[in-house]
Enzyme design. Structure first.
Site, PDB file in Angstrom:
ATOM      1  N   ASP A 201       0.891   1.983   3.745  1.00 50.26           N
ATOM      2  CA  ASP A 201       1.497   2.206   2.433  1.00 50.26           C
ATOM      3  C   ASP A 201       0.729   1.372   1.398  1.00 50.26           C
ATOM      4  O   ASP A 201      -0.502   1.390   1.396  1.00 50.26           O
ATOM      5  CB  ASP A 201       2.992   1.874   2.507  1.00 50.26           C
ATOM      6  CG  ASP A 201       3.784   2.370   1.305  1.00 50.26           C
ATOM      7  OD1 ASP A 201       4.228   3.534   1.332  1.00 50.26           O
ATOM      8  OD2 ASP A 201       3.962   1.601   0.344  1.00 50.26           O
ATOM      9  N   TYR A 334       4.271  -0.313  -8.359  1.00 48.16           N
ATOM     10  CA  TYR A 334       3.918   1.051  -8.743  1.00 48.16           C
ATOM     11  C   TYR A 334       3.433   1.107 -10.190  1.00 48.16           C
ATOM     12  O   TYR A 334       2.400   1.718 -10.485  1.00 48.16           O
ATOM     13  CB  TYR A 334       5.131   1.970  -8.563  1.00 48.16           C
ATOM     14  CG  TYR A 334       5.501   2.222  -7.126  1.00 48.16           C
ATOM     15  CD1 TYR A 334       5.161   3.418  -6.494  1.00 48.16           C
ATOM     16  CD2 TYR A 334       6.179   1.262  -6.385  1.00 48.16           C
ATOM     17  CE1 TYR A 334       5.487   3.652  -5.163  1.00 48.16           C
ATOM     18  CE2 TYR A 334       6.512   1.483  -5.052  1.00 48.16           C
ATOM     19  CZ  TYR A 334       6.163   2.680  -4.454  1.00 48.16           C
ATOM     20  OH  TYR A 334       6.482   2.899  -3.134  1.00 48.16           O
ATOM     21  N   HIS A 388       5.905   7.273   8.951  1.00 49.92           N
ATOM     22  CA  HIS A 388       5.326   6.432   7.906  1.00 49.92           C
ATOM     23  C   HIS A 388       5.438   4.943   8.217  1.00 49.92           C
ATOM     24  O   HIS A 388       4.731   4.138   7.620  1.00 49.92           O
ATOM     25  CB  HIS A 388       6.025   6.735   6.580  1.00 49.92           C
ATOM     26  CG  HIS A 388       5.423   6.038   5.406  1.00 49.92           C
ATOM     27  ND1 HIS A 388       4.122   6.263   4.990  1.00 49.92           N
ATOM     28  CD2 HIS A 388       5.916   5.097   4.557  1.00 49.92           C
ATOM     29  CE1 HIS A 388       3.860   5.510   3.940  1.00 49.92           C
ATOM     30  NE2 HIS A 388       4.923   4.783   3.652  1.00 49.92           N
TER      31      HIS A 388
END
Length: 411
Positions: A201, A334, A388
């Site tokens: 990630d 982000y 994930h």
């Protein structure tokens, strides 16, 4: 364990890092408040007719009410942060100040004098907890199937800036900044001349930055996600990349996620303060926001061997976010890294070996040909079980792949 901790402090003293401090995690003070809020949260009596019943499809409308109700009951009735905290504290935790940032990290040593130093990097909504199942597997001195003697690791697991017990990132802090302070952690704080890195990630973006930017110290990298946006079917066809039937399923899973599961990314990239403050003192809200990702992005067989991604594991992740008050600071990653996952594929400036693991239920898919475009790919393996969060979804398989670094380690 105590001997290893004292050894780390002695080593730090030798290299002039006086700010390194051992840490025992104690977040129990806020537990009564958290559980009181959880218990007093009133959920709807019934699901809205418009809500989809099927959770493991691209048409899912998000966290099902029944799942959230079940997690709420478990949080109240059977989850124990004190028990989890005791388990977490069996590892050696430290903090150190680097460039004005407080960096939390775990360091566990192998008994093998030839052990390879490695730093394991989590992403969002993960945390350092995500990597704990790998520590015991990687510090063991076991022979690999390849016959390599260098199969054991000295493991370092930091919390990314803004996550858990690491301080929030300052304004304009980017992935290269995190890569730089983590290289400092490994070289100047811990004294490693060379080391390996694993990332997933957002951690894969930091790991890839270390791999290319610090190419004299990073001698091998293992990833299970790439900091490049996956390509759609038309883009793959334009590059003359043909997928197998199994790979077409993986590609479709990415396309489904891109179409119906990408909204969180846009919200956190454009309005991190809104979502962060809305959920700040709202443990049930954090549970709904975070657990949805853990459930939907993982192997649907989660919680059954070899997966350790149980409901309890989700609850301890959410508890960590809430108790450290780090959700709002974590989502700023982000907004501060809008180009963190590039659309143009480039190759890292290094000849160090790159190893890659592909897990069937990951939300992103990169065929071998694409991974070859970004580094010196020497190993690529696909796994039917896992998603994930492979350090939780399938820790034995991920550890075995990481241990393959020993085959290509030449220092």
């Amino acid at each position: 364990m105590l001997v290893l901790a004292l050894g780390l402090l002695s080593e730090a003293a030798k290299i002039g890092t006086s700010s390194i401090k051992p840490l025992k995690i104690n977040l129990s003070e806020r537990i009564p408040h958290m559980l009181d809020l959880v218990q007093r949260t009133h959920l709807p009596a019934a699901e809205l007719p418009a809500a989809k019943d099927s959770y493991n499809t691209s048409l899912s409308s998000g966290m099902p009410l029944s799942t959230l109700q079940s997690l709420q009951k478990e949080w109240i009735a059977s989850f124990s942060w004190e028990k989890e905290q005791e388990s977490i504290n069996r590892y050696h935790h430290f903090t150190v100040e680097i460039e004005g940032q407080d960096v939390h990290f775990i360091r566990e040593l192998s008994q093998d004098p030839k052990a390879i130093p490695i730093i394991l990097l989590h992403g969002w909504p993960g945390s350092f907890l995500e990597m704990l199942p790998l520590i015991d597997l990687l510090t063991l001195n076991e022979p690999a199937a390849t016959g390599s003697e260098r199969t054991s690791f000295n493991v370092v697991v930091p919390s990314l800036p803004g996550f858990g017990l690491s301080s929030p990132a300052p304004d304009n802090w980017t992935i290269p900044d995190t890569a730089r302070i983590f290289n400092t952690l490994m070289t100047e704080v811990l004294g490693y001349q060379t080391y390996a890195v694993h990332g997933t990630d957002w951690g894969c973006a930091v790991a890839y930055g270390l791999y290319g930017q610090f190419n004299t110290t990073v001698q091998a990298a293992h990833l299970n996600f790439l900091p490049f946006f996956p390509l759609n079917s038309e883009q793959l066809a334009a590059l003359n990349i043909t997928l197998s039937v199994e790979e077409e399923d993986d590609e479709q899973r990415f396309l489904d996620w891109q179409g119906a599961g990408f909204g969180y990314f846009i919200e956190q990239a454009t309005k991190p303060n809104t979502i962060g403050l809305a959920l700040y003192d709202n443990p049930m809200g954090q549970l709904a926001w975070i657990a949805e990702k853990f459930i939907l992005w993982s192997d649907p067989r989660r919680g059954t061997g070899p997966s350790v991604l149980t409901d309890n594991e989700i609850l301890r992740h959410v508890s960590l976010y809430y108790l450290t008050q780090s959700l709002v600071s974590s989502v700023y990653m982000y907004a501060q890294n809008l180009d963190g996952f590039a659309t143009e594929y480039t190759k890292a400036k290094t000849n160090a070996p790159l190893l890659y693991s592909s897990f069937k239920y990951n939300v992103g898919f990169w065929p071998k040909t694409l991974v070859e475009e970004v580094g010196n790919l020497v190993y690529y393996k696909f796994h039917e079980f896992g998603g994930h969060f492979p350090a939780l979804d399938n820790p034995p398989a991920l550890a075995d792949d990481i241990r393959m670094i020993g085959k290509y380690w030449h220092n």
